[in-house]
Design an enzyme around this catalytic site. Sequence first.
Site, PDB file in Angstrom:
ATOM      1  N   ARG A 165      -6.846 -15.322   1.614  1.00 23.39           N
ATOM      2  CA  ARG A 165      -6.402 -14.778   2.899  1.00 23.39           C
ATOM      3  C   ARG A 165      -7.525 -14.707   3.936  1.00 23.39           C
ATOM      4  O   ARG A 165      -7.581 -13.784   4.747  1.00 23.39           O
ATOM      5  CB  ARG A 165      -5.814 -13.365   2.752  1.00 23.39           C
ATOM      6  CG  ARG A 165      -4.593 -13.274   1.915  1.00 23.39           C
ATOM      7  CD  ARG A 165      -3.412 -13.994   2.576  1.00 23.39           C
ATOM      8  NE  ARG A 165      -2.189 -13.690   1.859  1.00 23.39           N
ATOM      9  CZ  ARG A 165      -1.793 -14.353   0.783  1.00 23.39           C
ATOM     10  NH1 ARG A 165      -2.491 -15.365   0.324  1.00 23.39           N
ATOM     11  NH2 ARG A 165      -0.682 -14.026   0.171  1.00 23.39           N
ATOM     12  N   SER A 214       2.824  -8.503   2.829  1.00 22.38           N
ATOM     13  CA  SER A 214       1.864  -7.679   2.097  1.00 22.38           C
ATOM     14  C   SER A 214       0.918  -6.998   3.081  1.00 22.38           C
ATOM     15  O   SER A 214       0.380  -7.629   3.982  1.00 22.38           O
ATOM     16  CB  SER A 214       1.039  -8.544   1.146  1.00 22.38           C
ATOM     17  OG  SER A 214       1.866  -9.111   0.163  1.00 22.38           O
ATOM     18  N   GLU A 284      -4.636  -6.669   4.600  1.00 26.86           N
ATOM     19  CA  GLU A 284      -4.448  -8.081   4.930  1.00 26.86           C
ATOM     20  C   GLU A 284      -3.922  -8.169   6.363  1.00 26.86           C
ATOM     21  O   GLU A 284      -4.155  -9.148   7.074  1.00 26.86           O
ATOM     22  CB  GLU A 284      -3.422  -8.652   3.929  1.00 26.86           C
ATOM     23  CG  GLU A 284      -2.880  -9.984   4.300  1.00 26.86           C
ATOM     24  CD  GLU A 284      -1.870 -10.527   3.293  1.00 26.86           C
ATOM     25  OE1 GLU A 284      -2.103 -10.440   2.077  1.00 26.86           O
ATOM     26  OE2 GLU A 284      -0.844 -11.051   3.747  1.00 26.86           O
TER      27      GLU A 284
HETATM   28  N1  EPU Z   1       4.558  -4.756  -8.544  1.00 21.42           N
HETATM   29  C1  EPU Z   1       4.794  -3.457  -8.894  1.00 21.42           C
HETATM   30  N2  EPU Z   1       5.358  -2.627  -7.974  1.00 21.42           N
HETATM   31  C2  EPU Z   1       5.695  -3.044  -6.742  1.00 21.42           C
HETATM   32  C3  EPU Z   1       5.454  -4.373  -6.386  1.00 21.42           C
HETATM   33  C4  EPU Z   1       4.885  -5.228  -7.309  1.00 21.42           C
HETATM   34  O1  EPU Z   1       4.498  -3.032  -9.994  1.00 21.42           O
HETATM   35  O2  EPU Z   1       6.206  -2.225  -5.970  1.00 21.42           O
HETATM   36  C5  EPU Z   1       3.970  -5.678  -9.536  1.00 21.42           C
HETATM   37  C6  EPU Z   1       4.940  -6.795  -9.908  1.00 21.42           C
HETATM   38  O3  EPU Z   1       5.794  -6.408 -10.948  1.00 21.42           O
HETATM   39  C7  EPU Z   1       4.004  -7.895 -10.323  1.00 21.42           C
HETATM   40  C8  EPU Z   1       2.766  -7.659  -9.469  1.00 21.42           C
HETATM   41  O4  EPU Z   1       2.861  -6.327  -8.965  1.00 21.42           O
HETATM   42  O5  EPU Z   1       3.634  -7.770 -11.667  1.00 21.42           O
HETATM   43  C9  EPU Z   1       2.632  -8.664  -8.326  1.00 21.42           C
HETATM   44  O6  EPU Z   1       3.744  -8.571  -7.456  1.00 21.42           O
HETATM   45  P1  EPU Z   1       4.462  -9.867  -6.833  1.00 21.42           P
HETATM   46  O7  EPU Z   1       4.688 -10.867  -7.895  1.00 21.42           O
HETATM   47  O8  EPU Z   1       5.603  -9.393  -6.026  1.00 21.42           O
HETATM   48  O9  EPU Z   1       3.429 -10.530  -5.877  1.00 21.42           O
HETATM   49  P2  EPU Z   1       2.273  -9.923  -4.982  1.00 21.42           P
HETATM   50  O10 EPU Z   1       0.996 -10.198  -5.680  1.00 21.42           O
HETATM   51  O11 EPU Z   1       2.555  -8.521  -4.607  1.00 21.42           O
HETATM   52  C10 EPU Z   1       1.781 -12.084  -3.580  1.00 21.42           C
HETATM   53  C11 EPU Z   1       1.425 -12.267  -2.124  1.00 21.42           C
HETATM   54  C12 EPU Z   1       2.690 -12.416  -1.300  1.00 21.42           C
HETATM   55  C13 EPU Z   1       3.507 -13.571  -1.847  1.00 21.42           C
HETATM   56  C14 EPU Z   1       3.859 -13.256  -3.296  1.00 21.42           C
HETATM   57  C15 EPU Z   1       4.702 -14.326  -3.945  1.00 21.42           C
HETATM   58  C16 EPU Z   1      -0.643 -11.051  -1.730  1.00 21.42           C
HETATM   59  C17 EPU Z   1      -1.267  -9.826  -1.163  1.00 21.42           C
HETATM   60  N3  EPU Z   1       0.687 -11.112  -1.657  1.00 21.42           N
HETATM   61  O12 EPU Z   1       2.425 -10.811  -3.667  1.00 21.42           O
HETATM   62  O13 EPU Z   1       2.287 -12.737   0.018  1.00 21.42           O
HETATM   63  O14 EPU Z   1       4.702 -13.721  -1.103  1.00 21.42           O
HETATM   64  O15 EPU Z   1       2.617 -13.113  -4.026  1.00 21.42           O
HETATM   65  O16 EPU Z   1       3.986 -15.423  -4.208  1.00 21.42           O
HETATM   66  O17 EPU Z   1      -1.341 -11.939  -2.207  1.00 21.42           O
HETATM   67  C18 EPU Z   1       1.771 -11.776   2.102  1.00 21.42           C
HETATM   68  O18 EPU Z   1       0.607 -12.086   1.871  1.00 21.42           O
HETATM   69  O19 EPU Z   1       2.125 -11.232   3.177  1.00 21.42           O
HETATM   70  C19 EPU Z   1       2.768 -12.022   1.082  1.00 21.42           C
HETATM   71  C20 EPU Z   1       4.016 -11.595   1.194  1.00 21.42           C
END
Ligand code: EPU
Length: 287
Positions: A165, A214, A284
């Site tokens: 990012r 995010s 972010e």
């Molecule tokens: N999780 C929780 N509680 C929550 C949300 C998530 O426990 O309320 C856990 C999920 O179960 C999972 C882990 O956290 O094990 C990761 O969550 P998720 O797979 O939803 O992905 P993320 O890492 O939160 C990233 C990017 C998103 C992108 C998604 C899908 C970042 C900061 N975020 O989210 O990007 O859409 O992967 O690929 O890297 C953005 O940057 O604006 C964004 C939406």
Amino acid sequence: FDADVYPDEPMRRHTMYRIGGPARFYVQVGSIGALKRLVAACQECAIPWVAVGRGSNLLVSDEGFPGVVIALGRDFRACRFDEETCSFIVGAGVPLSSVVQEAFRRSLSGLEFAVGTPGTVGGAVRMNAGTREQGIADRVVSVTTLSPRSGLVRREAADIQWGYRSSSFAPDEVIVECELAVKPADPYLLRGKMEAAHARRKKTQPLTLPSCGSVFKNPEGSSAGQLIEQVGLKGERVGGAQISEVHANFIVNRDNATAQDVLELINMARSKVYEAYGIELQPEVRF
Ligand code: EPU
């Protein structure tokens, strides 16, 4: 002067959060020439200026912005496919979703990860938008920027530093165009990948309320969403803003939230996660 000028323009009309006070001037420039002239004029008069895309990762204060907000119009909205190099030459003002759709239409792979990613190509390149595993940087061949010091410069991918990012573009460098490499693909496989990415988002992200995606970057080895959920803040509300019940790393605008409401939730999440785990969450979202 090839530009549309809107004085005292409420920034909530131009941010995905639907939040933000007035910009002294909101100016949509239609050409590189107009952009050059506008930036030079701001520099000369020491007026603060900032270029924005679709405001999809932007929290504008309730007081607004005391300068010129620059949006990229007409000439920055072109997207052309170059058969020889198998790449898209895209204006920075083009919505990323349009390029993703165009790639799909032509059965070209490489951008599926960006299905459902809001924002413009310029914004996506500047922040290396993407998922945890992939960023748009992986597809960039070159980027053309305009800055008051160096004028128009084309940088090859190898001359740009990318992080999770983040990118090495200077704050006063406006991304005006970029070239994105793609590859011919099997249309059925491509459709499958895109549908999977879309379904995943629909299931795990709050897509029906205004948000900036995010709020925090994922800290090394863990998940911001998980950490915020674990400190019990999922669903927490301040004023009209709420830490999403669907995904704790999203703050949603439920009901006329102010920037202050969102900031309070951001600070609450940072301090609770720090107290519990000693981890400093890095936003972010740009302020
Ligand atoms: N999780 C929780 N509680 C929550 C949300 C998530 O426990 O309320 C856990 C999920 O179960 C999972 C882990 O956290 O094990 C990761 O969550 P998720 O797979 O939803 O992905 P993320 O890492 O939160 C990233 C990017 C998103 C992108 C998604 C899908 C970042 C900061 N975020 O989210 O990007 O859409 O992967 O690929 O890297 C953005 O940057 O604006 C964004 C939406």
